[in-house]
Write an enzyme that holds these catalytic residues in place. Sequence first.
Site, mmCIF file in Angstrom:
data_model
loop_
_atom_site.group_PDB
_atom_site.id
_atom_site.type_symbol
_atom_site.label_atom_id
_atom_site.label_comp_id
_atom_site.label_asym_id
_atom_site.label_seq_id
_atom_site.Cartn_x
_atom_site.Cartn_y
_atom_site.Cartn_z
ATOM 1 N N ARG A 39 0.887 -1.261 0.046
ATOM 2 C CA ARG A 39 -0.249 -0.050 -0.075
ATOM 3 C C ARG A 39 0.801 1.210 -0.060
ATOM 4 N NH1 ARG A 39 -5.122 -1.527 2.803
ATOM 5 N NH2 ARG A 39 -5.325 -3.504 2.003
ATOM 6 N N GLN A 106 3.798 -14.745 4.194
ATOM 7 C CA GLN A 106 3.626 -14.253 2.858
ATOM 8 C C GLN A 106 4.707 -13.604 2.410
ATOM 9 O OE1 GLN A 106 -0.673 -13.017 2.537
ATOM 10 N NE2 GLN A 106 -0.215 -12.542 4.544
ATOM 11 N N HIS A 126 4.546 -17.619 -0.145
ATOM 12 C CA HIS A 126 4.667 -16.941 -1.541
ATOM 13 C C HIS A 126 6.044 -16.940 -2.104
ATOM 14 C CE1 HIS A 126 0.942 -14.592 -0.630
ATOM 15 N NE2 HIS A 126 0.566 -15.700 -0.979
ATOM 16 N N CYS A 134 14.551 -21.913 -12.329
ATOM 17 C CA CYS A 134 14.003 -21.983 -13.548
ATOM 18 C C CYS A 134 12.756 -22.596 -13.517
ATOM 19 C CB CYS A 134 14.980 -23.114 -14.523
ATOM 20 S SG CYS A 134 14.302 -23.401 -16.195
ATOM 21 N N CYS A 137 12.940 -26.302 -15.643
ATOM 22 C CA CYS A 137 13.401 -27.658 -15.194
ATOM 23 C C CYS A 137 13.731 -27.501 -13.608
ATOM 24 C CB CYS A 137 14.683 -27.887 -15.852
ATOM 25 S SG CYS A 137 16.087 -26.742 -15.317
ATOM 26 N N CYS A 160 18.244 -20.222 -18.392
ATOM 27 C CA CYS A 160 18.642 -21.157 -17.702
ATOM 28 C C CYS A 160 19.867 -21.942 -18.059
ATOM 29 C CB CYS A 160 17.654 -22.429 -17.343
ATOM 30 S SG CYS A 160 18.208 -23.622 -16.337
ATOM 31 N N SER A 202 -3.156 -7.537 5.505
ATOM 32 C CA SER A 202 -4.601 -7.058 5.338
ATOM 33 C C SER A 202 -5.309 -8.204 5.279
ATOM 34 C CB SER A 202 -4.248 -6.047 3.894
ATOM 35 O OG SER A 202 -3.974 -6.771 2.866
#
Length: 262
Positions: A39, A106, A126, A134, A137, A160, A202
């Site tokens: 935010r 997160q 996350h 990659c 792979c 990669c 939030s």
Amino acid sequence: MSERQNSIQLASSLLKEASNVVVLTGAGISTESGIPDFRSPSGLWSRYDPLELTFDRFCNDSRVRAKYWRMATESYPVLRDAQPNPAHQAVADLERAGKLLLLVTQNVDGLHQKAGSSAAKTIEIHGSSLRAHCVDCWAEHDREAIHADLVAGRTEAPPCQSCGGRVKPATISFGQAMPERETLEAFEAARNCDLMIVIGSSLVVYPVAGLPDEAAAAGAPLIIVNNEATPKDDLAAACVVGAAAESMSLILRGAGIPRSGS
Ligand code: NAD
Ligand code: ZN
């Protein structure tokens, strides 16, 4: 006693009684370490459009990949060099005190680990900006080396080395599937905890925002530590409004949990 003092006292007594705590953290626990949340007007998302940088577009368009890496090159040193604050340390202290069932974050900044939270009890749901892999792979790549290349003037996304595929910071982007095992583990812990503490989120980003509902449905009390109201406040036994670092320090002190680091 003020409403804040009341809720801190209640949170402390709930924590004192609990022995299997799930902690859920969001970007708000790291703003006091100098990392802007979504935010903040100075945040990255005020300069880059998240809808343009979805996982599909990253995979399908080399220009989007290059732009994504430009953004990542701006944010990486801030995350890499940030230091944990007393709220991260409080979470590590809960673990040392033997009260932590699971930490679900997160955040992609690695600050919980820097504060001493163990990898075994931490789920980075996350992903992490401090790593790269990659997406073809899944080979791991050295994030620091990629960063050095980009800073030295490389303008294209890194390929990669193993398969020639597409390398991406190891975070979950908009439109990218959540990691299945970690998500299941987080929901299972929410069902089995005897207290959930949410810090600096939030609580609007799903599926993670569903964790407090899961804990509450299983009968565990909920503490929300945030500097503004959240859509889950009605579910909470205690809402501690204010800055996370001070709030967590006061809650741990009231629960008599030994502190380290700060
Ligand atoms: P969010 O930005 O949606 O919410 C953060 C919440 O914390 C807000 O309600 C804000 O008011 C509050 N807050 C900010 N500073 C605070 C402080 N010092 N004390 C108490 N509360 C404070 O973040 P979210 O819920 O984590 O969800 C957004 C997504 O953003 C997540 O998926 C996360 O991966 C990503 N993100 C991560 C980082 C990071 O790794 N540090 C930073 C920005 C965004
Ligand atoms: Zn590869």
